[in-house]
Write a protein that holds these residues in place. Structure first.
Motif, PDB file in Angstrom:
ATOM      1  N   GLN A 102      52.835  44.069  51.915  1.00 30.33           N
ATOM      2  CA  GLN A 102      53.227  44.995  50.853  1.00 30.33           C
ATOM      3  C   GLN A 102      53.146  44.291  49.506  1.00 30.33           C
ATOM      4  N   VAL A 103      53.357  45.060  48.443  1.00 33.65           N
ATOM      5  CA  VAL A 103      53.292  44.516  47.091  1.00 33.65           C
ATOM      6  C   VAL A 103      54.297  43.378  46.970  1.00 33.65           C
ATOM      7  N   GLY A 104      53.829  42.245  46.438  1.00 30.26           N
ATOM      8  CA  GLY A 104      54.684  41.067  46.280  1.00 30.26           C
ATOM      9  C   GLY A 104      54.489  40.038  47.374  1.00 30.26           C
ATOM     10  N   ASP A 105      53.869  40.421  48.499  1.00 31.54           N
ATOM     11  CA  ASP A 105      53.625  39.486  49.600  1.00 31.54           C
ATOM     12  C   ASP A 105      52.455  38.565  49.277  1.00 31.54           C
ATOM     13  N   ASN A 106      52.512  37.355  49.835  1.00 30.82           N
ATOM     14  CA  ASN A 106      51.367  36.449  49.733  1.00 30.82           C
ATOM     15  C   ASN A 106      50.434  36.724  50.901  1.00 30.82           C
ATOM     16  N   VAL A 136      42.925  46.726  47.892  1.00 28.52           N
ATOM     17  CA  VAL A 136      44.139  45.992  47.571  1.00 28.52           C
ATOM     18  C   VAL A 136      43.826  45.095  46.376  1.00 28.52           C
ATOM     19  N   SER A 137      44.746  45.091  45.398  1.00 29.14           N
ATOM     20  CA  SER A 137      44.598  44.221  44.231  1.00 29.14           C
ATOM     21  C   SER A 137      45.437  42.980  44.467  1.00 29.14           C
ATOM     22  N   VAL A 138      44.800  41.815  44.317  1.00 27.04           N
ATOM     23  CA  VAL A 138      45.445  40.536  44.596  1.00 27.04           C
ATOM     24  C   VAL A 138      45.270  39.630  43.379  1.00 27.04           C
ATOM     25  N   LYS A 139      46.321  38.887  43.029  1.00 25.37           N
ATOM     26  CA  LYS A 139      46.217  37.864  41.982  1.00 25.37           C
ATOM     27  C   LYS A 139      46.037  36.531  42.677  1.00 25.37           C
ATOM     28  N   VAL A 140      44.939  35.855  42.363  1.00 19.44           N
ATOM     29  CA  VAL A 140      44.599  34.590  42.986  1.00 19.44           C
ATOM     30  C   VAL A 140      44.683  33.500  41.924  1.00 19.44           C
ATOM     31  N   SER A 141      45.258  32.366  42.279  1.00 23.27           N
ATOM     32  CA  SER A 141      45.343  31.244  41.349  1.00 23.27           C
ATOM     33  C   SER A 141      44.104  30.367  41.522  1.00 23.27           C
ATOM     34  N   MET A 142      43.260  30.361  40.476  1.00 20.12           N
ATOM     35  CA  MET A 142      42.041  29.534  40.507  1.00 20.12           C
ATOM     36  C   MET A 142      42.004  28.687  39.252  1.00 20.12           C
ATOM     37  N   PHE A 143      41.823  27.381  39.424  1.00 16.36           N
ATOM     38  CA  PHE A 143      41.716  26.461  38.299  1.00 16.36           C
ATOM     39  C   PHE A 143      42.915  26.580  37.363  1.00 16.36           C
ATOM     40  N   GLY A 144      44.103  26.806  37.935  1.00 11.96           N
ATOM     41  CA  GLY A 144      45.317  26.883  37.140  1.00 11.96           C
ATOM     42  C   GLY A 144      45.526  28.206  36.424  1.00 11.96           C
ATOM     43  N   ARG A 145      44.681  29.198  36.700  1.00 10.38           N
ATOM     44  CA  ARG A 145      44.825  30.512  36.057  1.00 10.38           C
ATOM     45  C   ARG A 145      44.968  31.595  37.111  1.00 10.38           C
ATOM     46  N   GLU A 146      45.725  32.620  36.755  1.00  6.98           N
ATOM     47  CA  GLU A 146      45.863  33.778  37.627  1.00  6.98           C
ATOM     48  C   GLU A 146      44.652  34.683  37.425  1.00  6.98           C
ATOM     49  N   THR A 147      43.922  34.964  38.494  1.00 10.55           N
ATOM     50  CA  THR A 147      42.724  35.792  38.418  1.00 10.55           C
ATOM     51  C   THR A 147      42.897  37.022  39.297  1.00 10.55           C
TER      52      THR A 147
END
Length: 173
Positions: A121-125, A150-161
């Protein structure tokens, strides 16, 4: 008794499948025939193709030369589809097109009535298990069941993508 819309297979010139589908959708929109012609689909599948040593996902038509149309079979709808540019005819005897049976529709996966289930659900990793971000871990921002995304925020190179993925491309941690 109200007639029910059925799926029919339309034969087209090779390579004209998308053009025929687009033309039919335009005609339906312009003439307001949504009550006669409900849906037009070109069945495709995603296939991994290796070119120059790199794997890439490409669309491939499941049935080249054919388009599926969900419609009420009337003289008017038959005439519109049959006389669309690029269409050579319906599959079935020339006098009466034959609709697909429910078993054939299910086997082709044309209609997906079942709601997908997800165990996050929203907020889960979640871990991304397919596509270019495979192996990355991200946090679920939004789930769109209608579009099956599903929209996911991924941490790449120190940035949220932000990344938009298919429901089946992620799994809970």
């Amino acid at each position: 008794m109200a007639e029910q819309a059925m799926w029919y297979v339309v034969h087209t010139y090779s390579g004209y499948e998308n053009k025929v589908a687009q033309n039919l959708e335009t005609i339906v929109e312009n003439r307001r025939l949504q009550d006669l012609i409900h849906e037009v689909k070109v069945p495709i599948e995603m296939v991994a193709e290796i070119k120059d040593g790199k794997e890439k996902m490409v669309e491939r038509k499941l049935f080249p030369g054919y388009v599926l149309v969900k419609m009420l079979m009337t003289d008017e709808s038959w005439y519109i589809v049959r006389n669309c540019r690029g269409v050579t005819g319906f599959v079935g005897p020339s006098s009466k097109p034959v609709p697909l049976s429910q078993a054939e529709v299910d086997a082709l996966g044309v209609e997906t009535n079942s709601e997908p289930t997800v165990d996050y659900q929203v907020g889960d990793n979640v871990e991304i298990n397919a596509g270019p971000l495979e192996g990355f871990v991200g946090m679920v921002e939004a789930i769109d069941m209608e579009k099956r995304k599903v929209s996911v925020k991924v941490s790449m190179f120190g940035r949220e993508t932000p990344a938009e993925l298919e429901l089946n491309q992620v799994k809970p941690l």
